[in-house]
Design an enzyme around this catalytic site. Structure first.
Site, PDB file in Angstrom:
ATOM      1  N   VAL A  61       6.806  -9.148   1.137  1.00 49.62           N
ATOM      2  CA  VAL A  61       6.471 -10.399   0.337  1.00 49.62           C
ATOM      3  C   VAL A  61       7.475 -10.416  -0.920  1.00 49.62           C
ATOM      4  O   VAL A  61       8.095  -9.146  -1.210  1.00 49.62           O
ATOM      5  CB  VAL A  61       4.935 -10.184  -0.287  1.00 49.62           C
TER       6      VAL A  61
ATOM      7  N   CYS B 118       3.044  -7.043  -6.883  1.00 46.68           N
ATOM      8  CA  CYS B 118       4.411  -6.782  -6.416  1.00 46.68           C
ATOM      9  C   CYS B 118       5.349  -7.439  -7.572  1.00 46.68           C
ATOM     10  O   CYS B 118       5.043  -8.632  -7.843  1.00 46.68           O
ATOM     11  CB  CYS B 118       4.461  -7.532  -5.187  1.00 46.68           C
TER      12      CYS B 118
ATOM     13  N   GLU C 126      12.878 -13.546  -0.325  1.00 45.56           N
ATOM     14  CA  GLU C 126      13.558 -13.063  -1.496  1.00 45.56           C
ATOM     15  C   GLU C 126      13.276 -13.727  -2.704  1.00 45.56           C
ATOM     16  O   GLU C 126      13.258 -15.063  -2.864  1.00 45.56           O
ATOM     17  CB  GLU C 126      15.025 -13.200  -1.143  1.00 45.56           C
TER      18      GLU C 126
ATOM     19  N   LYS D 243      -0.400  -5.244   6.506  1.00 47.08           N
ATOM     20  CA  LYS D 243       0.105  -6.329   6.650  1.00 47.08           C
ATOM     21  C   LYS D 243      -0.263  -7.229   7.891  1.00 47.08           C
ATOM     22  O   LYS D 243      -0.166  -6.737   8.797  1.00 47.08           O
ATOM     23  CB  LYS D 243       1.549  -6.162   6.654  1.00 47.08           C
TER      24      LYS D 243
HETATM   25  N1  GSH Z   1      14.350  -8.026  -2.672  1.00 45.08           N
HETATM   26  C1  GSH Z   1      13.080  -8.643  -2.415  1.00 45.08           C
HETATM   27  C2  GSH Z   1      12.120  -7.362  -2.689  1.00 45.08           C
HETATM   28  C3  GSH Z   1      10.769  -7.582  -2.037  1.00 45.08           C
HETATM   29  C4  GSH Z   1       9.844  -6.554  -1.969  1.00 45.08           C
HETATM   30  O1  GSH Z   1      10.394  -5.296  -1.823  1.00 45.08           O
HETATM   31  N2  GSH Z   1       8.601  -6.505  -1.620  1.00 45.08           N
HETATM   32  C5  GSH Z   1       7.627  -5.419  -1.457  1.00 45.08           C
HETATM   33  C6  GSH Z   1       6.309  -5.292  -2.406  1.00 45.08           C
HETATM   34  S1  GSH Z   1       6.952  -5.559  -3.933  1.00 45.08           S
HETATM   35  C7  GSH Z   1       7.085  -5.320   0.072  1.00 45.08           C
HETATM   36  O2  GSH Z   1       6.732  -6.397   0.464  1.00 45.08           O
HETATM   37  N3  GSH Z   1       7.107  -4.453   0.590  1.00 45.08           N
HETATM   38  C8  GSH Z   1       6.448  -3.973   2.006  1.00 45.08           C
HETATM   39  C9  GSH Z   1       6.941  -3.261   2.650  1.00 45.08           C
HETATM   40  O3  GSH Z   1       8.443  -2.870   2.232  1.00 45.08           O
HETATM   41  O4  GSH Z   1       6.720  -2.650   3.732  1.00 45.08           O
HETATM   42  C10 GSH Z   1      12.562  -9.821  -3.249  1.00 45.08           C
HETATM   43  O5  GSH Z   1      13.156 -10.133  -4.342  1.00 45.08           O
HETATM   44  O6  GSH Z   1      11.827 -10.332  -2.750  1.00 45.08           O
END
Ligand code: GSH
Length: 199
Positions: A50, A10, A62, A37
């Site tokens: 995450v 990520c 964030e 998860k």
């Molecule tokens: N804007 C968020 C983006 C976080 C994000 O997109 N995380 C992704 C992994 S890179 C995630 O956890 N995705 C799981 C999902 O959406 O189910 C940040 O800056 O923390």
């Protein structure tokens, strides 16, 4: 002690890992399997994503918000500028990175072929546009490493992985990327899966 719930591929989690290593402090990283998860992720972060940072009863999500907290809690080395005007400019840059670069990553990772190709071109062109900055300075804000470098580094690391090819005019940006990749904290923050993203 701080605990970071992190995804091992990520880019947002990578930002937080980089800051934790830059600060050289004690912390724990918990790898979250995003295909499976844990139930408590949604309790910590209503968006069920995450990275998440936990310190005693403080729970943050964030990446940029987490990173500003770590920077204020452990001010050395300071990653956000001390001067309010520069600090505000840095926050604007961070916003621009999300809008102009990172908002297109999702299309590359999960979109149709045409959406992914379109996103690659947008990212390529936006990166090429900022490349001349590095003819004059070492890092994004000035000659000092800052939170802006932390924020963009995970995308630069993934250029090959995302199949984004930069033109010759972006040579200074690529040199800047190598400068970022050679930092000890950057290397220490890489997960095995991230290491495998670049040959
Ligand atoms: N804007 C968020 C983006 C976080 C994000 O997109 N995380 C992704 C992994 S890179 C995630 O956890 N995705 C799981 C999902 O959406 O189910 C940040 O800056 O923390």
């Amino acid at each position: 002690m701080m605990t970071l719930y992190s995804g091992n591929t990520c880019p947002y989690s990578q930002r937080c890992r980089i800051v934790l290593f830059e600060k050289g402090m004690d912390f724990e990283v918990i790898d979250v399997d995003l295909q499976n998860k844990p139930d408590d992720l949604a309790l910590m972060n209503p968006y069920n994503r995450v990275p998440v940072l936990v310190e005693r009863d403080l729970v943050l999500y964030e990446a940029n918000i987490i990173n500003e907290y770590i920077d204020e809690r452990f001010p050395h080395p300071q990653l956000m500028p001390a001067d309010p005007v520069m600090r505000a400019r840095a926050r604007l840059f961070l916003f621009t990175f999300e809008q102009d670069l990172f908002s297109h990553v999702n299309a590359i990772e999960h979109g149709s072929k045409s959406a992914a190709d379109k996103a690659r071109i947008i990212i390529r062109d936006n990166l090429t546009q900022i490349s001349p900055i590095f003819a004059k300075q070492q890092y994004m804000l000035n000659d000092d490493f800052s939170m802006l470098d932390v924020a963009i580094a995970p995308l630069l690391w993934r250029l090959e992985h995302y199949d984004i090819q930069l033109p010759k005019q972006a040579v200074n940006l690529l040199k800047y990327a190598e400068r970022l990749f050679s930092r000890t904290a950057f290397i220490d923050a890489l997960t095995p899966n991230e290491k495998a993203m670049r040959k």
